[in-house]
Enzyme design. Structure first.
Site, PDB file in Angstrom:
ATOM      1  N   LYS A  13       5.530   6.821  -0.964  1.00 40.51           N
ATOM      2  CA  LYS A  13       5.175   8.170  -0.508  1.00 40.51           C
ATOM      3  C   LYS A  13       4.990   8.190   1.019  1.00 40.51           C
ATOM      4  CE  LYS A  13       1.438   8.317  -3.112  1.00 40.51           C
ATOM      5  NZ  LYS A  13       1.478   6.958  -3.692  1.00 40.51           N
ATOM      6  N   ARG A  86      -4.841  14.564  -7.073  1.00 32.16           N
ATOM      7  CA  ARG A  86      -4.838  13.293  -7.784  1.00 32.16           C
ATOM      8  C   ARG A  86      -5.420  13.403  -9.187  1.00 32.16           C
ATOM      9  NH1 ARG A  86      -3.805   9.416  -3.340  1.00 32.16           N
ATOM     10  NH2 ARG A  86      -3.841   7.396  -4.306  1.00 32.16           N
ATOM     11  N   ARG A 125       2.870  -5.613   1.529  1.00 34.45           N
ATOM     12  CA  ARG A 125       2.739  -4.452   2.408  1.00 34.45           C
ATOM     13  C   ARG A 125       1.606  -4.680   3.421  1.00 34.45           C
ATOM     14  NH1 ARG A 125       0.980   1.104   1.305  1.00 34.45           N
ATOM     15  NH2 ARG A 125      -0.533   0.288  -0.172  1.00 34.45           N
ATOM     16  N   ARG A 161      -4.074  -3.919   3.754  1.00 38.26           N
ATOM     17  CA  ARG A 161      -5.131  -3.008   3.322  1.00 38.26           C
ATOM     18  C   ARG A 161      -6.115  -3.710   2.385  1.00 38.26           C
ATOM     19  NH1 ARG A 161      -2.347   2.661   1.593  1.00 38.26           N
ATOM     20  NH2 ARG A 161      -3.693   2.299  -0.212  1.00 38.26           N
ATOM     21  N   ARG A 172      -5.572   0.712  -9.423  1.00 37.98           N
ATOM     22  CA  ARG A 172      -4.952   1.934  -8.874  1.00 37.98           C
ATOM     23  C   ARG A 172      -3.819   2.416  -9.784  1.00 37.98           C
ATOM     24  NH1 ARG A 172      -3.704  -0.668  -3.428  1.00 37.98           N
ATOM     25  NH2 ARG A 172      -2.420   1.145  -2.935  1.00 37.98           N
TER      26      ARG A 172
HETATM   27  P1  AP5 Z   1       4.289   3.054   0.929  1.00 42.30           P
HETATM   28  O1  AP5 Z   1       5.241   4.033   1.514  1.00 42.30           O
HETATM   29  O2  AP5 Z   1       3.118   2.647   1.739  1.00 42.30           O
HETATM   30  O3  AP5 Z   1       3.831   3.537  -0.541  1.00 42.30           O
HETATM   31  P2  AP5 Z   1       2.788   4.634  -0.977  1.00 42.30           P
HETATM   32  O4  AP5 Z   1       3.351   5.315  -2.186  1.00 42.30           O
HETATM   33  O5  AP5 Z   1       2.414   5.502   0.175  1.00 42.30           O
HETATM   34  O6  AP5 Z   1       1.618   3.684  -1.440  1.00 42.30           O
HETATM   35  P3  AP5 Z   1       0.054   3.726  -1.196  1.00 42.30           P
HETATM   36  O7  AP5 Z   1      -0.451   2.395  -1.638  1.00 42.30           O
HETATM   37  O8  AP5 Z   1      -0.276   4.149   0.192  1.00 42.30           O
HETATM   38  O9  AP5 Z   1      -0.366   4.827  -2.233  1.00 42.30           O
HETATM   39  P4  AP5 Z   1      -1.749   5.088  -2.796  1.00 42.30           P
HETATM   40  O10 AP5 Z   1      -1.517   6.368  -3.524  1.00 42.30           O
HETATM   41  O11 AP5 Z   1      -2.343   3.981  -3.596  1.00 42.30           O
HETATM   42  O12 AP5 Z   1      -2.686   5.142  -1.517  1.00 42.30           O
HETATM   43  P5  AP5 Z   1      -3.421   6.290  -0.720  1.00 42.30           P
HETATM   44  O13 AP5 Z   1      -3.468   5.843   0.663  1.00 42.30           O
HETATM   45  O14 AP5 Z   1      -2.895   7.636  -1.034  1.00 42.30           O
HETATM   46  O15 AP5 Z   1       5.157   1.776   0.524  1.00 42.30           O
HETATM   47  C1  AP5 Z   1       4.545   0.631  -0.024  1.00 42.30           C
HETATM   48  C2  AP5 Z   1       5.326  -0.625   0.427  1.00 42.30           C
HETATM   49  O16 AP5 Z   1       6.635  -0.568  -0.127  1.00 42.30           O
HETATM   50  C3  AP5 Z   1       5.513  -0.723   1.960  1.00 42.30           C
HETATM   51  O17 AP5 Z   1       5.463  -2.076   2.337  1.00 42.30           O
HETATM   52  C4  AP5 Z   1       6.914  -0.166   2.195  1.00 42.30           C
HETATM   53  O18 AP5 Z   1       7.526  -0.738   3.351  1.00 42.30           O
HETATM   54  C5  AP5 Z   1       7.626  -0.593   0.912  1.00 42.30           C
HETATM   55  N1  AP5 Z   1       8.660   0.342   0.504  1.00 42.30           N
HETATM   56  C6  AP5 Z   1       8.647   1.685   0.598  1.00 42.30           C
HETATM   57  N2  AP5 Z   1       9.783   2.209   0.090  1.00 42.30           N
HETATM   58  C7  AP5 Z   1      10.520   1.145  -0.366  1.00 42.30           C
HETATM   59  C8  AP5 Z   1      11.791   1.035  -0.997  1.00 42.30           C
HETATM   60  N3  AP5 Z   1      12.526   2.115  -1.278  1.00 42.30           N
HETATM   61  N4  AP5 Z   1      12.237  -0.193  -1.324  1.00 42.30           N
HETATM   62  C9  AP5 Z   1      11.501  -1.299  -1.046  1.00 42.30           C
HETATM   63  N5  AP5 Z   1      10.296  -1.276  -0.428  1.00 42.30           N
HETATM   64  C10 AP5 Z   1       9.800  -0.040  -0.091  1.00 42.30           C
HETATM   65  O19 AP5 Z   1      -4.883   6.226  -1.380  1.00 42.30           O
HETATM   66  C11 AP5 Z   1      -5.702   5.093  -1.226  1.00 42.30           C
HETATM   67  C12 AP5 Z   1      -7.053   5.344  -1.889  1.00 42.30           C
HETATM   68  O20 AP5 Z   1      -7.716   6.457  -1.256  1.00 42.30           O
HETATM   69  C13 AP5 Z   1      -7.010   5.713  -3.379  1.00 42.30           C
HETATM   70  O21 AP5 Z   1      -6.923   4.573  -4.218  1.00 42.30           O
HETATM   71  C14 AP5 Z   1      -8.338   6.457  -3.525  1.00 42.30           C
HETATM   72  O22 AP5 Z   1      -9.410   5.563  -3.604  1.00 42.30           O
HETATM   73  C15 AP5 Z   1      -8.452   7.216  -2.209  1.00 42.30           C
HETATM   74  N6  AP5 Z   1      -7.853   8.558  -2.294  1.00 42.30           N
HETATM   75  C16 AP5 Z   1      -6.750   9.005  -1.630  1.00 42.30           C
HETATM   76  N7  AP5 Z   1      -6.493  10.271  -1.949  1.00 42.30           N
HETATM   77  C17 AP5 Z   1      -7.449  10.648  -2.835  1.00 42.30           C
HETATM   78  C18 AP5 Z   1      -7.696  11.852  -3.570  1.00 42.30           C
HETATM   79  N8  AP5 Z   1      -6.898  12.923  -3.444  1.00 42.30           N
HETATM   80  N9  AP5 Z   1      -8.763  11.874  -4.401  1.00 42.30           N
HETATM   81  C19 AP5 Z   1      -9.575  10.809  -4.540  1.00 42.30           C
HETATM   82  N10 AP5 Z   1      -9.395   9.632  -3.887  1.00 42.30           N
HETATM   83  C20 AP5 Z   1      -8.325   9.552  -3.047  1.00 42.30           C
END
Ligand code: AP5
Length: 216
Positions: A13, A86, A125, A161, A172
């Site tokens: 994402k 979420r 990552r 991270r 997660r």
């Molecule tokens: P990346 O693009 O970073 O993936 P992502 O989907 O953004 O993954 P996240 O881990 O950031 O998602 P998340 O939903 O767990 O975290 P968030 O920060 O929202 O890519 C990942 C890796 O893959 C990278 O190394 C990239 O280079 C590689 N990659 C990408 N595309 C690729 C491809 N096509 N092929 C190969 N490799 C590839 O949330 C974190 C925490 O915050 C949550 O757990 C929660 O505690 C809290 N939080 C956030 N939002 C809320 C909410 N709305 N409500 C409550 N808690 C929340």
């Protein structure tokens, strides 16, 4: 215009969001990035959020909903929303706010990747703590040798991270399946334009696919 990125942790994402913002000129709203900045600055919210995030649990809605709806902007705003909603209750809160602002969801991009690939991606990552850009490591040692391409601050630090350890990643993924995936059905039932994206190809292939659904 509001575009929502929905998908499990590691689906790509954040990677695709940066490409979309560069190509289509959106304001990028990422709840994960916002929360990590709060944690980094040790704010009151950051201190509360940290323990939930490190375990892989959702931060309670009461802290999240206000943070996001305050950032939605006016009628003509172009928002790319990553990481929200979420759960069903966040989706309902978003709907209420959009209706109040006379805004709509243009498209929900639902990115699908199997668990094995998610775990593989998240175990290699790293992110820039300045701009949150994600990086793919060839090995854990590589983190010492790479610089962020995006941050104006050359002293920025790239790190793994705190929630990218195996236990938090597993949690997660479970939380995604139990709490976030039902949002897909919620939007389908409301006839919101939701598109399933196979997010297993290369980053550029996925971006080509996603671009077809972004109405400019
Ligand atoms: P990346 O693009 O970073 O993936 P992502 O989907 O953004 O993954 P996240 O881990 O950031 O998602 P998340 O939903 O767990 O975290 P968030 O920060 O929202 O890519 C990942 C890796 O893959 C990278 O190394 C990239 O280079 C590689 N990659 C990408 N595309 C690729 C491809 N096509 N092929 C190969 N490799 C590839 O949330 C974190 C925490 O915050 C949550 O757990 C929660 O505690 C809290 N939080 C956030 N939002 C809320 C909410 N709305 N409500 C409550 N808690 C929340």
């Amino acid at each position: 215009m509001n575009v929502i990125l929905l998908g499990p942790p590691g689906a790509g994402k954040g990677t695709q969001a940066r490409k979309i913002v560069d190509e289509f000129d959106f304001d990028y709203i990422s709840t994960g990035d916002m929360l990590r900045k709060e944690v980094e600055s040790a704010s009151r919210l950051g201190k509360i959020a940290k323990s939930y995030m490190n375990k892989g649990d959702l931060v309670p809605d009461s802290h999240i909903v206000e943070m996001i709806v305050d950032n939605l902007g006016e009628l003509n705003a172009r928002n790319l929303i990553d990481g929200f909603p979420r759960n069903i209750s966040q989706a309902e809160a978003l709907n209420e706010k959009l209706t109040e602002n006379q805004q709509k969801i243009a498209v929900v991009l639902h990115m699908n990747v199997d668990d094995e690939e998610l775990i593989n991606r998240l175990s290699t990552r790293a992110v820039c703590i300045s701009c949150q850009a994600p990086y793919k490591l060839k090995s854990p040692d590589e983190i010492l040798n790479i610089n962020c391409n995006n941050s104006p601050n050359k002293d920025c630090i790239i790190k793994v991270r705190d929630d990218d350890n195996p236990k938090s990643v597993a949690r997660r993924i479970t939380v995604y399946k139990n709490e976030t995936f039902p949002v897909v059905k919620y939007y389908k039932d409301l006839n919101v334009n939701l598109v399933d994206i196979d997010a297993r190809g290369t980053e550029d292939e996925i971006f080509q696919e996603i671009s077809k659904f972004i109405v400019v």
